[in-house]
Design a protein around this motif. Structure first.
Motif, PDB file in Angstrom:
ATOM      1  N   ALA A  82     -14.818  -4.534  -7.173  1.00  0.00           N
ATOM      2  CA  ALA A  82     -15.838  -4.574  -8.225  1.00  0.00           C
ATOM      3  C   ALA A  82     -17.236  -4.350  -7.657  1.00  0.00           C
ATOM      4  O   ALA A  82     -18.061  -3.665  -8.262  1.00  0.00           O
ATOM      5  CB  ALA A  82     -15.776  -5.905  -8.975  1.00  0.00           C
ATOM      6  N   VAL A  83     -17.490  -4.898  -6.478  1.00  0.00           N
ATOM      7  CA  VAL A  83     -18.812  -4.732  -5.874  1.00  0.00           C
ATOM      8  C   VAL A  83     -18.842  -3.628  -4.822  1.00  0.00           C
ATOM      9  O   VAL A  83     -19.906  -3.257  -4.341  1.00  0.00           O
ATOM     10  CB  VAL A  83     -19.328  -6.056  -5.257  1.00  0.00           C
ATOM     11  N   GLY A  84     -17.669  -3.106  -4.454  1.00  0.00           N
ATOM     12  CA  GLY A  84     -17.615  -2.034  -3.476  1.00  0.00           C
ATOM     13  C   GLY A  84     -17.849  -2.510  -2.059  1.00  0.00           C
ATOM     14  O   GLY A  84     -18.599  -1.909  -1.305  1.00  0.00           O
ATOM     15  N   PHE A  85     -17.194  -3.586  -1.673  1.00  0.00           N
ATOM     16  CA  PHE A  85     -17.353  -4.156  -0.333  1.00  0.00           C
ATOM     17  C   PHE A  85     -16.080  -3.930   0.469  1.00  0.00           C
ATOM     18  O   PHE A  85     -14.990  -4.297   0.023  1.00  0.00           O
ATOM     19  CB  PHE A  85     -17.669  -5.649  -0.428  1.00  0.00           C
ATOM     20  N   LEU A  86     -16.201  -3.329   1.653  1.00  0.00           N
ATOM     21  CA  LEU A  86     -15.072  -2.999   2.526  1.00  0.00           C
ATOM     22  C   LEU A  86     -14.015  -2.178   1.789  1.00  0.00           C
ATOM     23  O   LEU A  86     -12.812  -2.431   1.886  1.00  0.00           O
ATOM     24  CB  LEU A  86     -14.452  -4.260   3.138  1.00  0.00           C
ATOM     25  N   THR A  87     -14.452  -1.189   1.054  1.00  0.00           N
ATOM     26  CA  THR A  87     -13.573  -0.424   0.175  1.00  0.00           C
ATOM     27  C   THR A  87     -12.516   0.358   0.943  1.00  0.00           C
ATOM     28  O   THR A  87     -11.378   0.454   0.494  1.00  0.00           O
ATOM     29  CB  THR A  87     -14.406   0.525  -0.696  1.00  0.00           C
ATOM     30  N   ARG A  88     -12.868   0.901   2.077  1.00  0.00           N
ATOM     31  CA  ARG A  88     -11.869   1.652   2.846  1.00  0.00           C
ATOM     32  C   ARG A  88     -10.751   0.732   3.334  1.00  0.00           C
ATOM     33  O   ARG A  88      -9.580   1.088   3.294  1.00  0.00           O
ATOM     34  CB  ARG A  88     -12.520   2.366   4.018  1.00  0.00           C
ATOM     35  N   LEU A  89     -11.095  -0.454   3.772  1.00  0.00           N
ATOM     36  CA  LEU A  89     -10.088  -1.424   4.186  1.00  0.00           C
ATOM     37  C   LEU A  89      -9.219  -1.836   2.997  1.00  0.00           C
ATOM     38  O   LEU A  89      -7.994  -1.917   3.111  1.00  0.00           O
ATOM     39  CB  LEU A  89     -10.758  -2.646   4.819  1.00  0.00           C
ATOM     40  N   VAL A  90      -9.847  -2.093   1.864  1.00  0.00           N
ATOM     41  CA  VAL A  90      -9.107  -2.465   0.659  1.00  0.00           C
ATOM     42  C   VAL A  90      -8.183  -1.321   0.237  1.00  0.00           C
ATOM     43  O   VAL A  90      -7.033  -1.551  -0.150  1.00  0.00           O
ATOM     44  CB  VAL A  90     -10.079  -2.854  -0.482  1.00  0.00           C
ATOM     45  N   GLY A  91      -8.662  -0.090   0.312  1.00  0.00           N
ATOM     46  CA  GLY A  91      -7.825   1.055  -0.015  1.00  0.00           C
ATOM     47  C   GLY A  91      -6.608   1.138   0.888  1.00  0.00           C
ATOM     48  O   GLY A  91      -5.494   1.422   0.436  1.00  0.00           O
ATOM     49  N   PHE A  92      -6.799   0.859   2.188  1.00  0.00           N
ATOM     50  CA  PHE A  92      -5.678   0.859   3.124  1.00  0.00           C
ATOM     51  C   PHE A  92      -4.682  -0.245   2.784  1.00  0.00           C
ATOM     52  O   PHE A  92      -3.467  -0.030   2.815  1.00  0.00           O
ATOM     53  CB  PHE A  92      -6.180   0.707   4.562  1.00  0.00           C
ATOM     54  N   VAL A  93      -5.181  -1.430   2.464  1.00  0.00           N
ATOM     55  CA  VAL A  93      -4.301  -2.548   2.105  1.00  0.00           C
ATOM     56  C   VAL A  93      -3.514  -2.217   0.831  1.00  0.00           C
ATOM     57  O   VAL A  93      -2.306  -2.467   0.755  1.00  0.00           O
ATOM     58  CB  VAL A  93      -5.121  -3.851   1.937  1.00  0.00           C
ATOM     59  N   LEU A  94      -4.186  -1.647  -0.166  1.00  0.00           N
ATOM     60  CA  LEU A  94      -3.489  -1.273  -1.400  1.00  0.00           C
ATOM     61  C   LEU A  94      -2.459  -0.170  -1.156  1.00  0.00           C
ATOM     62  O   LEU A  94      -1.394  -0.159  -1.778  1.00  0.00           O
ATOM     63  CB  LEU A  94      -4.491  -0.844  -2.465  1.00  0.00           C
ATOM     64  N   LEU A  95      -2.768   0.745  -0.268  1.00  0.00           N
ATOM     65  CA  LEU A  95      -1.816   1.793   0.088  1.00  0.00           C
ATOM     66  C   LEU A  95      -0.589   1.195   0.775  1.00  0.00           C
ATOM     67  O   LEU A  95       0.553   1.563   0.460  1.00  0.00           O
ATOM     68  CB  LEU A  95      -2.494   2.823   0.985  1.00  0.00           C
ATOM     69  N   ALA A  96      -0.803   0.253   1.679  1.00  0.00           N
ATOM     70  CA  ALA A  96       0.316  -0.425   2.342  1.00  0.00           C
ATOM     71  C   ALA A  96       1.129  -1.233   1.330  1.00  0.00           C
ATOM     72  O   ALA A  96       2.373  -1.245   1.383  1.00  0.00           O
ATOM     73  CB  ALA A  96      -0.206  -1.338   3.453  1.00  0.00           C
ATOM     74  N   PHE A  97       0.445  -1.903   0.389  1.00  0.00           N
ATOM     75  CA  PHE A  97       1.155  -2.653  -0.644  1.00  0.00           C
ATOM     76  C   PHE A  97       1.979  -1.718  -1.523  1.00  0.00           C
ATOM     77  O   PHE A  97       3.101  -2.058  -1.909  1.00  0.00           O
ATOM     78  CB  PHE A  97       0.174  -3.448  -1.511  1.00  0.00           C
ATOM     79  N   SER A  98       1.446  -0.545  -1.821  1.00  0.00           N
ATOM     80  CA  SER A  98       2.194   0.431  -2.613  1.00  0.00           C
ATOM     81  C   SER A  98       3.485   0.824  -1.913  1.00  0.00           C
ATOM     82  O   SER A  98       4.547   0.917  -2.541  1.00  0.00           O
ATOM     83  CB  SER A  98       1.360   1.685  -2.868  1.00  0.00           C
ATOM     84  N   LEU A  99       3.402   1.040  -0.623  1.00  0.00           N
ATOM     85  CA  LEU A  99       4.586   1.396   0.151  1.00  0.00           C
ATOM     86  C   LEU A  99       5.592   0.247   0.167  1.00  0.00           C
ATOM     87  O   LEU A  99       6.790   0.461  -0.024  1.00  0.00           O
ATOM     88  CB  LEU A  99       4.186   1.778   1.575  1.00  0.00           C
ATOM     89  N   ALA A 100       5.110  -0.982   0.375  1.00  0.00           N
ATOM     90  CA  ALA A 100       6.008  -2.138   0.357  1.00  0.00           C
ATOM     91  C   ALA A 100       6.639  -2.324  -1.020  1.00  0.00           C
ATOM     92  O   ALA A 100       7.836  -2.611  -1.133  1.00  0.00           O
ATOM     93  CB  ALA A 100       5.245  -3.402   0.759  1.00  0.00           C
ATOM     94  N   TYR A 101       5.850  -2.138  -2.071  1.00  0.00           N
ATOM     95  CA  TYR A 101       6.365  -2.260  -3.439  1.00  0.00           C
ATOM     96  C   TYR A 101       7.448  -1.225  -3.690  1.00  0.00           C
ATOM     97  O   TYR A 101       8.480  -1.520  -4.289  1.00  0.00           O
ATOM     98  CB  TYR A 101       5.204  -2.083  -4.420  1.00  0.00           C
ATOM     99  N   LEU A 102       7.226  -0.003  -3.205  1.00  0.00           N
ATOM    100  CA  LEU A 102       8.191   1.070  -3.397  1.00  0.00           C
ATOM    101  C   LEU A 102       9.461   0.841  -2.584  1.00  0.00           C
ATOM    102  O   LEU A 102      10.566   1.091  -3.068  1.00  0.00           O
ATOM    103  CB  LEU A 102       7.564   2.411  -3.015  1.00  0.00           C
ATOM    104  N   LEU A 103       9.328   0.355  -1.365  1.00  0.00           N
ATOM    105  CA  LEU A 103      10.495   0.192  -0.507  1.00  0.00           C
ATOM    106  C   LEU A 103      11.334  -1.033  -0.837  1.00  0.00           C
ATOM    107  O   LEU A 103      12.562  -0.972  -0.803  1.00  0.00           O
ATOM    108  CB  LEU A 103      10.054   0.131   0.962  1.00  0.00           C
TER     109      LEU A 103
END
Length: 142
Positions: A82-103
């Motif tokens: 919402a505030v745009g803090f550490l967005t690249r790290l958050v994007g990486f975490v969400l990408l990893a969560f997406s992979l875990a959710y899919l697998l």
């Protein structure tokens, strides 16, 4: 026409800060509402999400801890986006969560997971844009 002029023309059509803001704010309500729906009283989580975490069967993480990580992680990630803090790290975490959710969690939902993963990859690759805490910090260091 050179590549630089094509890029400048694209930036005039849709500035990067607009796209970053729209993408960030499109993810926030879903994460926040999912976290609130599965949160019981602070700092606990609802028993249903603990049961679901046990069913998910993600290796190496016990179900109660996984439920805590999922629920409070959704809250923290929503606030950071919402505030745009550490967005690249958050994007990486969400990408990893997406992979875990899919697998491990719902392998049949690859269509919706791929859309969420694409949004997460954009946040990881491009960041949040100028209208964010990250953008303000970057501007002060130049």
């Amino acid at each position: 026409m050179t590549q630089a002029s094509i890029t400048r023309g694209g930036d005039r059509f849709m500035p990067d800060w607009v796209l970053g803001l729209v993408i960030r704010l499109s993810v926030v309500p879903g994460l926040w509402m999912w976290g609130r729906a599965n949160a019981a009283e602070w700092p606990g989580v609802s028993p249903d999400i603990v049961s679901a975490a046990d069913y998910w069967g993600i290796p190496l993480i016990p179900a109660p801890l996984l439920a805590q990580i999922a629920v409070w992680g959704a809250h923290i990630v929503a606030l950071m986006l919402a505030v745009g803090f550490l967005t690249r790290l958050v994007g990486f975490v969400l990408l990893a969560f997406s992979l875990a959710y899919l697998l491990w969690i719902v392998p049949d939902s690859w269509v919706s997971v791929s859309v969420f993963a694409a949004v997460s990859f954009y946040l990881f690759a491009r960041g949040s844009g100028a209208l964010s805490v990250d953008g303000a910090l970057a501007a002060t260091t130049r």
